[in-house]
Design an enzyme around this catalytic site. Structure first.
Site, PDB file in Angstrom:
ATOM      1  N   PRO A  71      63.175  47.221 111.643  1.00 16.27           N
ATOM      2  CA  PRO A  71      64.618  47.174 111.418  1.00 16.27           C
ATOM      3  C   PRO A  71      64.992  47.998 110.180  1.00 16.27           C
ATOM      4  O   PRO A  71      64.306  47.966 109.173  1.00 16.27           O
ATOM      5  CB  PRO A  71      64.909  45.685 111.200  1.00 16.27           C
ATOM      6  N   GLU A  72      66.057  48.742 110.297  1.00 15.42           N
ATOM      7  CA  GLU A  72      66.564  49.504 109.163  1.00 15.42           C
ATOM      8  C   GLU A  72      67.872  48.860 108.697  1.00 15.42           C
ATOM      9  O   GLU A  72      68.249  47.799 109.197  1.00 15.42           O
ATOM     10  CB  GLU A  72      66.773  50.965 109.575  1.00 15.42           C
TER      11      GLU A  72
END
Ligand code: ZN
Length: 273
Positions: free
Chosen positions: A2-3
């Site tokens: 996840p960013e």
């Protein structure tokens, strides 16, 4: 992994589910996730604390409690689940925050790379992992002139520079490839060689890309799904990431995949110079 947009989506999803809840006890089934302090102190300090807010810095979630702050990084596969305390769980569920209302916030992490740090309120920005974190992409402090000052001194590739969390926080492999396509900059260019116009285009692309990705709930690439099991839809808008050998949406030439800064890197050699 996840960013920033995915972590922001997790934050927004969790907020109404946990804010105002008081922790009755904490159970830790996989101790290595707790990086600071020791596990016993971690559990003791959280007992009786009420979650007041959840904030975010880069890819870190910051749970604000009465007098402590829990800093959580999901790494590859970490995710939070809210359940009734008696709901079944699997062997990948490692940390349980049981609330006084009989609900539970659970942390599940198949790869077990995620981390948690607990600090006294006010100390969280003075020690790792947040002490050296860069500017937020959507913060007013990330100006064209500041970015241009930073880049002027950097001999590394622009790809490696944008991945460096001590400069800009929260951009990872997906969004760096997308931002570079949108600003027509080749990922292997040395950061110091960008012109003023290119820095302006890059700055605009960072803000637009991150803003759009947050609006769409992030990208669901491989296994990432947000807290409520909903998928983001930004992956449908990607120009280059995950599109090797597919036609460029702008010029029609095939998207190339190579390795830059030790990361799989997607770009269009016609559009990006
Ligand atoms: Zn192209």
């Amino acid at each position: 992994m996840p960013e920033l947009p995915e972590v922001e989506t997790v934050r927004r999803t969790l907020l109404p589910l946990v804010v105002g809840k008081t922790i009755e006890r904490v159970k830790v089934h996989w101790e290595k996730i707790i990086q600071h302090p020791d596990v016993e102190t971690f559990c003791d300090r959280l007992q009786g604390q009420t979650i007041r807010d959840i904030q975010r810095r880069g890819k870190f979630l910051m749970f604000q409690l009465d007098n402590v702050v829990l800093v959580s990084h999901l790494r590859m596969e970490g995710r939070y689940i809210c359940e009734n305390e008696h709901a079944p769980f699997d062997r990948h569920t490692h940390i349980f925050f049981t609330f006084t209302d009989r609900t539970e916030l659970r942390y599940r992490d198949v790869r077990k790379f995620g981390t948690m740090h607990l600090f006294n309120k006010g100390d969280e920005l003075n020690a790792p992992p947040l002490s050296n974190i860069g500017r937020e992409p959507l913060d007013e402090q990330l100006t064209v002139s500041w970015l241009s000052d930073q880049l002027r001194r950097i001999k590394r590739t622009i790809k490696a520079t944008l991945l460096d969390q001590t400069i800009i926080a929260g951009l990872g492999n997906i969004y760096v490839d997308e931002v570079l396509f949108r600003s027509f900059i080749h990922p292997e260019r040395a950061a110091s060689t960008l012109t003023v116009q290119e820095v302006e285009a890059l700055h605009r692309a960072i803000i637009e890309t991150i803003r759009e990705a947050i609006e769409k709930g992030g990208s669901t690439v491989r296994t990432y799904v947000n807290t409520q099991g909903k998928s983001g839809t930004f992956q449908n808008e990607l120009y280059v990431y995950g599109r090797a050998n597919m036609p460029c949406r702008r010029c029609g030439n095939l998207i190339i995949k190579t390795v830059v800064a030790n990361r799989g890197t997607h770009y269009c050699e016609t559009c990006q110079k």
